[in-house]
Design an enzyme around this catalytic site. Structure first.
Site, PDB file in Angstrom:
ATOM      1  N   CYS A 115       0.798  -1.226   0.000  1.00 59.98           N
ATOM      2  CA  CYS A 115       0.000   0.000   0.000  1.00 59.98           C
ATOM      3  C   CYS A 115       0.834   1.280   0.000  1.00 59.98           C
ATOM      4  CB  CYS A 115      -0.935  -0.016   1.198  1.00 59.98           C
ATOM      5  SG  CYS A 115      -1.867  -1.575   1.324  1.00 59.98           S
ATOM      6  N   HIS A 265      -3.549   6.379   0.497  1.00 63.11           N
ATOM      7  CA  HIS A 265      -3.886   5.018   0.089  1.00 63.11           C
ATOM      8  C   HIS A 265      -5.357   4.767   0.362  1.00 63.11           C
ATOM      9  CE1 HIS A 265      -4.248   0.757  -0.152  1.00 63.11           C
ATOM     10  NE2 HIS A 265      -4.336   0.598   1.164  1.00 63.11           N
ATOM     11  N   ASN A 295      -9.998  -1.543  -2.641  1.00 59.45           N
ATOM     12  CA  ASN A 295      -8.613  -1.311  -2.224  1.00 59.45           C
ATOM     13  C   ASN A 295      -7.708  -2.038  -3.222  1.00 59.45           C
ATOM     14  OD1 ASN A 295      -6.052  -1.545  -1.052  1.00 59.45           O
ATOM     15  ND2 ASN A 295      -6.852  -1.735   1.028  1.00 59.45           N
TER      16      ASN A 295
END
Length: 340
Positions: A115, A265, A295
């Protein structure tokens, strides 16, 4: 010494859709509304069974070349950020170089980060450019977490989507470029096992491991699949992002008032809103764009960044911050190029 600029971003999303209705069918205890409320995500894109990170990277790069009218022969370095390489060896970047038909004079390597990977990738690319080792660096992010998530793992299944992005880092800016300014980094390897696939390397390798369930029959883990301790990841983020933001602003001699937008992120809606409030960032300066993609790990920041630039006209200084698996964190400010 040269400066380094982001000059264009493209992204690729696989064709298979996994929406909340589909997840709710497999896990009736989770309603469509509950999933959306907890995650801020309504849909994710999932790679085909035979679609690898290398395949997605090539598709994203070809899309980038088409959208930006870039000559492949001008690329002199390829960086590929992934945690799901095609093989343990060789490096997937070498395979991508060949499939793209890039010159054999390019450098190519993989680096393994999640990430925070895009921010670290910008740092690596800037290092190559400002030292004169490369003039045009192709920075690719690509992950297929769907291939390492257990089908019974409703928590991770609701969060992660597959994607690939391509950014060009160059020393030759255009009117649409953003200068890459100064970075701050952070690492806490003591939390390495809070987000992990234990049975994936040379440390603890076996052919297969069984699914584990609690006394109520709820899925817990499988060492050959992704495991995430959400509480510990949340705590790492909550305690480390706010001081990181202060450090990035200070290193670049800026204040919050100098920042047009923040792009973090894109983890999940609850975490992002919590961090935003903890960092005292105004809601209208905090850009979130994950509802339709989920995500996407190392690709989440460049996807959001691409959308921000396309949607907003008042974009000048943008603070980027990535955090997660490792445990790892990184931040940087990018500044809209102004020709003199």
């Amino acid at each position: 010494m040269f400066k380094a600029y982001i000059d264009g971003i493209s992204y690729y999303l696989p064709k298979n859709s996994l929406d909340n209705a589909s997840i709710s069918l497999d896990h009736p205890e989770w309603s469509i509304e509950k999933i959306a409320e907890k995650t801020g995500i309504s849909n994710r894109w999932i790679a085909d069974k035979d679609e690898s990170v290398g395949d997605m990277a090539v598709k994203a790069a070809n899309k980038f070349f088409e959208e930006n009218n870039i000559n492949k022969d001008e690329i002199d370095f390829l960086l590929l950020c992934t945690q799901n390489p095609d093989y343990t060896l060789p490096t997937t970047a070498c395979i991508v170089q060949d499939k793209l038909g890039l010159p054999k004079t390019v450098g190519a390597l993989d680096f393994n980060l999640g990430c925070s990977g895009y921010v670290y990738g910008l740092g690596l690319a800037k290092g190559l450019v400002v030292t004169g080792q490369a003039k045009k660096v192709l920075l690719i992010t690509a992950d297929v977490y769907s291939k390492i998530i257990n089908e019974k793992d409703k928590s991770n299944k609701t969060l992660f989507g597959d994607a690939a992005t391509v950014s060009l880092i160059t020393n030759e800016p255009t009117a649409d470029s953003f200068e890459i300014l100064d970075f701050c980094y952070g690492t806490d390897g003591s939390g390495y096992d809070n987000l992990i696939v234990k049975n994936s390397g040379t440390n603890k390798y076996s052919e297969s491991t069984p699914d584990e369930f609690d006394e109520n029959g709820k899925y817990i883990s499988n060492d050959s699949c992704l495991f995430m301790d959400g509480t510990k990841i949340f705590n790492f983020t909550a305690f480390n992002v706010p001081p990181m933001i202060k450090d990035v602003l200070a290193k670049n001699t800026m204040m919050d008032s100098d920042i047009s937008y923040y792009v973090f992120h894109q983890a999940n809606a609850f975490m992002l809103d919590f961090i935003r409030k903890r960092c005292k960032i105004e809601e209208d300066k905090f850009f979130v764009s994950m509802n339709d993609v989920g995500n996407t790990v190392s690709s989440s920041i460049p996807i959001a960044l691409k959308r921000l630039v396309n949607e907003k006209s008042d974009v000048f200084n943008i603070l980027l911050c990535g955090f997660g698996v490792g445990l790892s964190i990184g931040g940087v400010i990018i500044k809209k190029y102004e020709s003199r």
